[in-house]
Design a protein around this motif. Structure first.
Motif, PDB file in Angstrom:
ATOM      1  N   VAL A   1       0.856  -1.181   0.000  1.00 60.94           N
ATOM      2  CA  VAL A   1       0.000   0.000   0.000  1.00 60.94           C
ATOM      3  C   VAL A   1       0.891   1.229   0.000  1.00 60.94           C
ATOM      4  CG1 VAL A   1      -1.674   1.246   1.424  1.00 60.94           C
ATOM      5  CG2 VAL A   1      -1.835  -1.221   1.223  1.00 60.94           C
TER       6      VAL A   1
ATOM      7  N   ALA B   1       2.237   4.817   1.043  1.00 60.32           N
ATOM      8  CA  ALA B   1       2.249   5.436   2.372  1.00 60.32           C
ATOM      9  C   ALA B   1       1.298   6.640   2.400  1.00 60.32           C
ATOM     10  CB  ALA B   1       3.663   5.874   2.718  1.00 60.32           C
ATOM     11  N   GLY B   2       0.690   6.834   3.556  1.00 61.89           N
ATOM     12  CA  GLY B   2      -0.117   8.034   3.769  1.00 61.89           C
ATOM     13  C   GLY B   2      -1.435   8.091   3.027  1.00 61.89           C
ATOM     14  N   THR B   3      -1.938   6.933   2.555  1.00 59.65           N
ATOM     15  CA  THR B   3      -3.186   6.948   1.781  1.00 59.65           C
ATOM     16  C   THR B   3      -4.427   7.193   2.635  1.00 59.65           C
ATOM     17  OG1 THR B   3      -3.058   4.560   1.915  1.00 59.65           O
ATOM     18  CG2 THR B   3      -2.526   5.542  -0.205  1.00 59.65           C
ATOM     19  N   CYS B   4      -4.283   7.167   3.969  1.00 58.64           N
ATOM     20  CA  CYS B   4      -5.436   7.455   4.823  1.00 58.64           C
ATOM     21  C   CYS B   4      -5.993   8.858   4.549  1.00 58.64           C
ATOM     22  CB  CYS B   4      -5.063   7.346   6.303  1.00 58.64           C
ATOM     23  SG  CYS B   4      -5.548   5.777   7.045  1.00 58.64           S
TER      24      CYS B   4
ATOM     25  N   PHE C   1      -9.274   9.052   3.041  1.00 68.21           N
ATOM     26  CA  PHE C   1     -10.449   8.628   3.804  1.00 68.21           C
ATOM     27  C   PHE C   1     -10.822   9.734   4.788  1.00 68.21           C
ATOM     28  CE2 PHE C   1     -13.017   6.412   6.851  1.00 68.21           C
ATOM     29  CZ  PHE C   1     -13.618   5.391   6.140  1.00 68.21           C
TER      30      PHE C   1
ATOM     31  N   THR D   1     -12.603  11.408   7.761  1.00 64.45           N
ATOM     32  CA  THR D   1     -13.323  10.999   8.974  1.00 64.45           C
ATOM     33  C   THR D   1     -14.108  12.175   9.569  1.00 64.45           C
ATOM     34  OG1 THR D   1     -11.263  11.406  10.168  1.00 64.45           O
ATOM     35  CG2 THR D   1     -11.772   9.136   9.635  1.00 64.45           C
TER      36      THR D   1
ATOM     37  N   ASP E   1      -6.001  13.440  15.439  1.00 65.67           N
ATOM     38  CA  ASP E   1      -6.281  13.255  14.021  1.00 65.67           C
ATOM     39  C   ASP E   1      -5.456  14.172  13.119  1.00 65.67           C
ATOM     40  OD1 ASP E   1      -8.431  11.208  14.048  1.00 65.67           O
ATOM     41  OD2 ASP E   1      -9.241  12.650  15.474  1.00 65.67           O
ATOM     42  N   SER E   2      -4.385  14.711  13.651  1.00 66.13           N
ATOM     43  CA  SER E   2      -3.471  15.568  12.874  1.00 66.13           C
ATOM     44  C   SER E   2      -4.255  16.620  12.085  1.00 66.13           C
ATOM     45  CB  SER E   2      -2.616  14.725  11.919  1.00 66.13           C
ATOM     46  OG  SER E   2      -2.121  13.587  12.571  1.00 66.13           O
TER      47      SER E   2
ATOM     48  N   TYR F   1     -10.800  15.710   8.532  1.00 66.80           N
ATOM     49  CA  TYR F   1     -10.418  14.601   9.412  1.00 66.80           C
ATOM     50  C   TYR F   1     -10.841  14.790  10.865  1.00 66.80           C
ATOM     51  CZ  TYR F   1      -7.521  14.040   5.317  1.00 66.80           C
ATOM     52  OH  TYR F   1      -7.098  13.938   4.024  1.00 66.80           O
TER      53      TYR F   1
ATOM     54  N   LEU G   1       2.146  10.985  10.778  1.00 69.45           N
ATOM     55  CA  LEU G   1       0.923  10.162  10.912  1.00 69.45           C
ATOM     56  C   LEU G   1      -0.229  11.018  10.383  1.00 69.45           C
ATOM     57  CD1 LEU G   1      -0.107   7.379  12.230  1.00 69.45           C
ATOM     58  CD2 LEU G   1      -1.016   8.861  14.013  1.00 69.45           C
ATOM     59  N   THR G   2      -0.862  10.578   9.310  1.00 72.21           N
ATOM     60  CA  THR G   2      -1.877  11.423   8.679  1.00 72.21           C
ATOM     61  C   THR G   2      -3.216  11.311   9.414  1.00 72.21           C
ATOM     62  OG1 THR G   2      -2.809   9.740   7.226  1.00 72.21           O
ATOM     63  CG2 THR G   2      -0.835  10.880   6.442  1.00 72.21           C
ATOM     64  N   GLY G   3      -4.096  12.248   9.126  1.00 70.01           N
ATOM     65  CA  GLY G   3      -5.485  12.110   9.561  1.00 70.01           C
ATOM     66  C   GLY G   3      -6.153  11.047   8.697  1.00 70.01           C
ATOM     67  N   GLY G   4      -7.386  10.744   9.011  1.00 71.14           N
ATOM     68  CA  GLY G   4      -8.110   9.758   8.214  1.00 71.14           C
ATOM     69  C   GLY G   4      -7.996   8.346   8.746  1.00 71.14           C
ATOM     70  N   HIS G   5      -7.201   8.153   9.822  1.00 68.17           N
ATOM     71  CA  HIS G   5      -7.184   6.834  10.459  1.00 68.17           C
ATOM     72  C   HIS G   5      -8.473   6.698  11.272  1.00 68.17           C
ATOM     73  CE1 HIS G   5      -6.378   8.728  14.286  1.00 68.17           C
ATOM     74  NE2 HIS G   5      -5.387   9.405  13.749  1.00 68.17           N
TER      75      HIS G   5
ATOM     76  N   SER H   1      -6.583   0.319  13.059  1.00 68.60           N
ATOM     77  CA  SER H   1      -7.216   1.582  12.667  1.00 68.60           C
ATOM     78  C   SER H   1      -6.362   2.439  11.752  1.00 68.60           C
ATOM     79  CB  SER H   1      -7.571   2.407  13.904  1.00 68.60           C
ATOM     80  OG  SER H   1      -8.336   1.656  14.787  1.00 68.60           O
ATOM     81  N   THR H   2      -5.044   2.220  11.791  1.00 67.05           N
ATOM     82  CA  THR H   2      -4.183   3.049  10.954  1.00 67.05           C
ATOM     83  C   THR H   2      -3.807   2.330   9.667  1.00 67.05           C
ATOM     84  OG1 THR H   2      -2.216   2.208  12.050  1.00 67.05           O
ATOM     85  CG2 THR H   2      -3.121   4.279  12.877  1.00 67.05           C
ATOM     86  N   PHE H   3      -4.167   1.066   9.560  1.00 67.73           N
ATOM     87  CA  PHE H   3      -3.683   0.300   8.417  1.00 67.73           C
ATOM     88  C   PHE H   3      -4.784  -0.609   7.885  1.00 67.73           C
ATOM     89  CE2 PHE H   3      -0.705  -2.491   6.112  1.00 67.73           C
ATOM     90  CZ  PHE H   3       0.066  -1.531   5.517  1.00 67.73           C
TER      91      PHE H   3
ATOM     92  N   TYR I   1      -5.653   1.573   2.890  1.00 68.47           N
ATOM     93  CA  TYR I   1      -5.279   2.857   3.476  1.00 68.47           C
ATOM     94  C   TYR I   1      -4.182   2.689   4.522  1.00 68.47           C
ATOM     95  CZ  TYR I   1      -9.736   4.318   1.454  1.00 68.47           C
ATOM     96  OH  TYR I   1     -10.766   4.573   0.609  1.00 68.47           O
ATOM     97  N   SER I   2      -3.218   3.594   4.499  1.00 65.60           N
ATOM     98  CA  SER I   2      -2.201   3.621   5.536  1.00 65.60           C
ATOM     99  C   SER I   2      -2.071   5.044   6.047  1.00 65.60           C
ATOM    100  CB  SER I   2      -0.855   3.146   4.978  1.00 65.60           C
ATOM    101  OG  SER I   2       0.172   3.448   5.907  1.00 65.60           O
ATOM    102  N   ALA I   3      -2.092   5.207   7.364  1.00 68.68           N
ATOM    103  CA  ALA I   3      -1.939   6.544   7.946  1.00 68.68           C
ATOM    104  C   ALA I   3      -0.468   6.881   8.161  1.00 68.68           C
ATOM    105  CB  ALA I   3      -2.698   6.628   9.261  1.00 68.68           C
ATOM    106  N   TRP I   4       0.422   5.922   7.811  1.00 69.72           N
ATOM    107  CA  TRP I   4       1.848   6.122   8.083  1.00 69.72           C
ATOM    108  C   TRP I   4       2.517   6.629   6.816  1.00 69.72           C
ATOM    109  CZ3 TRP I   4       3.225   4.838  13.138  1.00 69.72           C
ATOM    110  CH2 TRP I   4       2.247   4.130  13.854  1.00 69.72           C
ATOM    111  N   THR I   5       3.320   7.682   6.952  1.00 70.28           N
ATOM    112  CA  THR I   5       4.038   8.167   5.780  1.00 70.28           C
ATOM    113  C   THR I   5       5.400   7.484   5.681  1.00 70.28           C
ATOM    114  OG1 THR I   5       4.990  10.007   6.995  1.00 70.28           O
ATOM    115  CG2 THR I   5       2.891  10.414   5.902  1.00 70.28           C
TER     116      THR I   5
END
Lengths: 100, 316
Positions: A23, A25-28, A31, A33, A60-61, A78, B15-19, B56-58, B62-66
């Protein structure tokens, strides 16, 4: 160590196998929220002293910091409306209001 | 190495939002605090033990990790990361990697660290890999529905230690994992927590993370991470709970560098443990008439552990 897999009837090396799920990186970020929120934080720019105590406590950054090191308005894509930022703000520069 | 919040704020978010962690969860605050201590130019390889943070982060795709993230099972995040680190060392030796530094970090909740992952954690620390293991301790298996773990505090109400007429919550005391890790004789062990704005905010966590990441060899950090669902408190009070945990000495902040204990926070006035228990629904039954002895029992345990720490520390 043998380079061949010892699976009866299968003659492939590990290099031929499809890689596991990879996957980006950072694809969240794709999404959002923000629709979880029932209350939302409102930033009162006049009262804000830019102390930056709010941004690291956001789970949630969702408090962006610009290139000059100043906070900007909330990222409502988010933010889940937890209210932790409003609670730590020493200057009461964040109000929590009901979502309409 | 002094903590300058304004400088740290300019670093890109790792760590991105969206997790999908709950609103007001303490764990992402801890994770962001740890990752912020990385130098901007350094890479990181991260893995998580199964738990809230992992699931929740993975969530595929989707991955919240850069940074690089490896999916792992419940019991083996430390083993996964130690293996990645060993491969990295070998490839670097053979000249197969570009220049630059890569840091190896494993995260686990208390279930994945105190209980299920302790053998792989112990092994990785003993083998001396250059890695950091971070436990975010929320005191139960929150991900699966608040089951008690060996980190759950005494008398806490959980779904597998329900408080009732006969049993007042979890009957056993919590395991002191930080001390167990100290006794692995590794270069750096610390216990920390994010704190409210009057207590320096993320300063303690940041400084310890920086030391842990940039001390060669294995390091372990145990960080308190309140859980609004499992602890049953009002969500915005996340950092108030952390402040109360350190002011009651329920969760003392200290670090152990090469075996030398150093307390990093002394409460101005040590509060009675009720102050920490009262806002939490999981301890509500302790405040019923006739249960005073249970609180006294908790207080004694907190005092004993604090007294022991004072004896061990070089600055007490």
């Amino acid at each position: 160590m043998s380079k061949k897999l010892s699976v009866p009837g299968v003659d492939v090396s590990w290099k031929d196998i499809t890689p596991g799920g990879i996957v980006e990186a950072g694809t969240c970020r794709e999404f959002k929220t923000g629709d979880w929120r029932s209350v939302k934080p409102v930033w009162k720019q006049d009262a804000c002293k830019q102390c930056l105590l709010c941004f690291p406590v956001c789970p949630d950054s969702s408090i962006p910091i610009n290139k000059d090191g100043k906070r900007e308005d909330f990222d409502y894509d988010y933010c889940k409306g937890c209210g932790v930022c409003a609670n730590v703000c020493p200057f009461h520069a964040i109000d929590m209001v009901d979502e309409d | 190495m002094a903590f300058n919040l304004k400088q740290e704020a300019k670093k890109p978010e790792r760590l991105t939002g969206g997790h999908r962690m709950c609103a007001g969860c303490g764990a992402p605050v801890v994770v962001r605090g740890i990752l912020r201590a990385l130098n901007e130019e350094d890479h990181a390889v991260v893995s998580c033990a199964t738990g809230c943070l992992e699931v929740s982060t993975f969530i595929y795709p989707y991955s919240a990790w850069t940074d690089s993230f490896i999916h792992s099972a419940f019991e083996n995040s430390a083993a996964t990361v130690s293996g990645a680190e060993a491969a990295y060392v070998a490839m670097k030796r053979k000249g197969k990697l570009p220049q630059g530094e890569t840091k190896f970090i494993a995260f686990g909740g208390d279930g994945g660290t105190y209980d299920i992952g302790i053998q792989s954690l112990s092994g990785a620390m003993e083998r001396g890999h250059n890695m950091l293991y971070v436990c975010y301790d929320n005191g139960a298996y929150m991900n699966t529905g608040i089951q008690r773990s060996s980190a759950t505090p005494k008398y806490a109400d959980t779904t597998t230690s329900p408080a009732g007429k006969v049993v007042p919550g979890k009957p056993q005391s919590r395991k002191d994992l930080t001390m167990i890790m100290v006794n692995h004789n590794i270069p750096y062990v610390a216990q920390t927590s994010p704190l409210g704005s009057k207590k320096g905010g993320l300063k303690d966590l940041h400084e310890k993370a920086q030391k842990a990441l940039y001390t060669p060899g294995p390091a372990f950090i145990n960080a308190l991470a309140p859980c609004p669902r499992g602890w049953r408190y009002d969500t915005p009070r996340l950092l108030e709970l952390c402040d109360l945990a350190v002011d009651t000495c329920f969760w003392p902040l200290y670090e152990v560098v090469d075996g030398v204990y150093h307390i990093t926070y002394f409460p101005k006035e040590k509060l009675p443990v009720e102050a920490y228990l009262k806002p939490q629904g999981r301890f509500r039954h302790l405040f019923k008439a006739g249960n005073e002895h249970l609180i006294e029992n908790i207080q004694k345990e907190v005092d004993d552990r604090w007294a022991m720490l004072l004896k061990l520390a070089d600055n007490a």
